[in-house]
Scaffold this motif. Structure first.
Motif, PDB file in Angstrom:
ATOM      1  N   PHE A 204       4.672   1.303  -1.577  1.00  0.00           N
ATOM      2  CA  PHE A 204       5.768  -0.144  -1.018  1.00  0.00           C
ATOM      3  C   PHE A 204       5.926   0.284   0.137  1.00  0.00           C
ATOM      4  O   PHE A 204       5.342   1.377   0.030  1.00  0.00           O
ATOM      5  CB  PHE A 204       7.159   0.027  -2.388  1.00  0.00           C
ATOM      6  CG  PHE A 204       8.087   1.682  -1.908  1.00  0.00           C
ATOM      7  CD1 PHE A 204       8.914   1.604  -0.734  1.00  0.00           C
ATOM      8  CD2 PHE A 204       7.807   1.944  -2.946  1.00  0.00           C
ATOM      9  CE1 PHE A 204       9.904   2.257  -0.936  1.00  0.00           C
ATOM     10  CE2 PHE A 204       8.643   3.572  -2.127  1.00  0.00           C
ATOM     11  CZ  PHE A 204       9.914   3.917  -1.636  1.00  0.00           C
ATOM     12  N   ASP A 205       5.892  -0.430   1.127  1.00  0.00           N
ATOM     13  CA  ASP A 205       6.948  -0.093   1.897  1.00  0.00           C
ATOM     14  C   ASP A 205       8.054  -0.464   2.220  1.00  0.00           C
ATOM     15  O   ASP A 205       8.492  -1.382   1.581  1.00  0.00           O
ATOM     16  CB  ASP A 205       5.911  -1.157   3.417  1.00  0.00           C
ATOM     17  CG  ASP A 205       4.421  -0.094   3.265  1.00  0.00           C
ATOM     18  OD1 ASP A 205       4.152   1.239   3.090  1.00  0.00           O
ATOM     19  OD2 ASP A 205       3.228  -1.204   2.606  1.00  0.00           O
ATOM     20  N   VAL A 206       9.456  -0.409   3.283  1.00  0.00           N
ATOM     21  CA  VAL A 206      10.493  -0.337   3.272  1.00  0.00           C
ATOM     22  C   VAL A 206      11.039  -0.524   4.244  1.00  0.00           C
ATOM     23  O   VAL A 206      10.397   1.159   4.883  1.00  0.00           O
ATOM     24  CB  VAL A 206      11.448   0.096   2.393  1.00  0.00           C
ATOM     25  CG1 VAL A 206      11.587   1.202   1.811  1.00  0.00           C
ATOM     26  CG2 VAL A 206      12.643  -0.951   2.023  1.00  0.00           C
ATOM     27  N   LEU A 219      17.077  -4.846   4.350  1.00  0.00           N
ATOM     28  CA  LEU A 219      15.892  -4.111   4.438  1.00  0.00           C
ATOM     29  C   LEU A 219      15.034  -5.629   4.009  1.00  0.00           C
ATOM     30  O   LEU A 219      15.133  -6.984   3.768  1.00  0.00           O
ATOM     31  CB  LEU A 219      16.061  -3.565   2.791  1.00  0.00           C
ATOM     32  CG  LEU A 219      15.932  -4.108   1.985  1.00  0.00           C
ATOM     33  CD1 LEU A 219      14.768  -4.313   0.633  1.00  0.00           C
ATOM     34  CD2 LEU A 219      16.702  -3.595   1.074  1.00  0.00           C
ATOM     35  N   THR A 221      10.682  -5.293   2.305  1.00  0.00           N
ATOM     36  CA  THR A 221       9.787  -4.739   1.710  1.00  0.00           C
ATOM     37  C   THR A 221       8.129  -5.460   0.821  1.00  0.00           C
ATOM     38  O   THR A 221       8.740  -6.452   0.733  1.00  0.00           O
ATOM     39  CB  THR A 221      10.614  -4.200   0.294  1.00  0.00           C
ATOM     40  OG1 THR A 221       9.693  -2.963  -0.503  1.00  0.00           O
ATOM     41  CG2 THR A 221      11.247  -5.249  -1.089  1.00  0.00           C
ATOM     42  N   GLN A 232       6.693  -9.340  -1.441  1.00  0.00           N
ATOM     43  CA  GLN A 232       7.165  -9.433  -0.713  1.00  0.00           C
ATOM     44  C   GLN A 232       8.222  -9.777   0.236  1.00  0.00           C
ATOM     45  O   GLN A 232       8.446 -11.042  -1.211  1.00  0.00           O
ATOM     46  CB  GLN A 232       6.210 -10.351   0.914  1.00  0.00           C
ATOM     47  CG  GLN A 232       5.283  -9.409   1.214  1.00  0.00           C
ATOM     48  CD  GLN A 232       4.044 -10.262   2.050  1.00  0.00           C
ATOM     49  OE1 GLN A 232       3.862 -11.493   2.017  1.00  0.00           O
ATOM     50  NE2 GLN A 232       2.837  -9.390   2.400  1.00  0.00           N
ATOM     51  N   MET A 323      13.122   3.798  -2.933  1.00  0.00           N
ATOM     52  CA  MET A 323      13.120   3.251  -1.565  1.00  0.00           C
ATOM     53  C   MET A 323      14.605   3.606  -0.486  1.00  0.00           C
ATOM     54  O   MET A 323      14.792   3.392   0.269  1.00  0.00           O
ATOM     55  CB  MET A 323      13.596   1.500  -2.542  1.00  0.00           C
ATOM     56  CG  MET A 323      12.198   0.830  -2.020  1.00  0.00           C
ATOM     57  SD  MET A 323      12.892  -1.189  -2.833  1.00  0.00           S
ATOM     58  CE  MET A 323      10.698  -1.498  -3.064  1.00  0.00           C
TER      59      MET A 323
END
Length: 334
Positions: A204-206, A219, A221, A232, A323
């Motif tokens: 994941f990206d956050v 946020l 993500t 997303q 996260m």
């Protein structure tokens, strides 16, 4: 017409706003009734019990020892969930606990292990999963109506006044947007992608912004699955959005109309075909479906609900922890 439900007497822990909705839903579930209430502030518990007649207990242990309580619903702030769940499980009482089940992954592992040891039912009360609109979404995906899902996109954004003492913003109460409302997004993405045979996300990206109290205020993500599917979401307490969720597949899109976590309209748009929108109103206030699902499992002697399994609750707790750590959010009780 509501389905047959085995009679079940509920004890309620944490008589606040969400608990009122639960108690109201109990009135339309055949055989279900509220028999006992416990709250940290006796005056609140007494006022609650006066509206939905029930015995007021001034200690959690007294509610759990009450022979008129068959099962327990927990609706305290997140930070108190783990303690209440563990006490109920130790007392042999089945538990339906508000989302998120607990505040941290370590707490989640502990209460799930305890439920297994005690052989007592435990379920996270993620009410949305049992709504007619979400059930229709799942049915369309499983029937292949839009082909293989490649993207889930949605927003859950509310403009809320900042109050450092509120459970939404206080670190000691496990505040922050991710735990309070982000759980809907993470759980939905997990549920949708797993419907086509995928496992948990592989990464994941956050990125986000913290409130002055240090909890997550906003946020964005992206979750990634093996095979290329992504989810997303933008989640926050600091602004507005349409708050719909769109599931895109090879042959079309399914939309949970705003607000996706409580929606009563779901749309199927297949490429080159007329749009199909279904109106699927609640039978009462929406909580009745999760109550009936939990009751059926308890009556059958099951330890968990197949539509809301503990493995998925654990996976979302682990993801939420990761996260929060990346965003720099820490709770004082960790």
């Amino acid at each position: 017409m509501s389905p047959h439900v085995t009679p079940l007497r509920w004890g309620l822990v944490g008589p606040g706003t969400i608990a009122r909705r639960f108690a109201d839903a109990l009135t339309v579930v055949p055989g279900a009734r509220l028999t006992a209430v416990y709250g940290g502030r006796p005056s609140h518990a007494e006022a609650f019990a006066a509206h939905w007649p029930a015995t007021v207990h001034h200690e959690l242990a007294a509610l759990l020892a009450d022979p008129q309580v068959d099962a327990v619903y927990v609706a305290t702030p997140h930070s108190a969930h783990a303690e209440a769940i563990a006490a109920a499980l130790d007392a042999g009482k089945p538990v339906l606990c508000e989302k998120p089940l607990v505040a941290t992954a370590a707490q989640a592992r502990a209460v799930v292990a305890l439920a297994g040891e005690r052989r007592v039912f435990l379920m996270e009360a993620l009410w949305s999963r049992f709504l007619p609109s979400w059930q229709q979404l799942r049915a369309w995906i499983e029937a292949g109506e839009i082909g293989t899902v490649h993207t889930v996109q949605g927003t859950f954004c509310l403009r809320l006044p900042f109050d450092p003492a509120s459970r939404l913003f206080a670190p000691a109460l496990a505040g922050g947007a991710l735990l309070d409302i982000g759980v809907y997004a993470l759980s939905l993405a997990q549920w949708v992608i797993q419907a086509q045979g995928s496992g948990e996300p592989e990464g994941f990206d956050v990125a986000g912004r913290l409130a002055p109290t240090g909890v997550d205020l906003h946020l964005a993500t992206q979750l990634r699955w093996a095979g290329g599917a992504v989810a997303q979401f933008v989640i926050g307490f600091d602004g507005a959005a349409d708050n719909a969720c769109r599931i895109h597949g090879q042959r079309g899109t399914i939309t949970l109309q705003p607000n996706f976590w409580e929606c009563t309209r779901v749309t199927l748009q297949r490429r080159g075909e007329p749009e199909q929108t279904l109106e699927l109103p609640f039978r009462h206030n929406g909580f009745e479906y999760q109550i009936e699902a939990a009751t059926a499992c308890i009556a059958a002697g099951q330890m968990e609900n197949a539509a809301m399994p503990l493995a998925q609750t654990l996976a979302v707790a682990e993801l939420s922890d990761a996260m929060r750590q990346r965003l720099g959010v820490r709770y004082p009780f960790e």
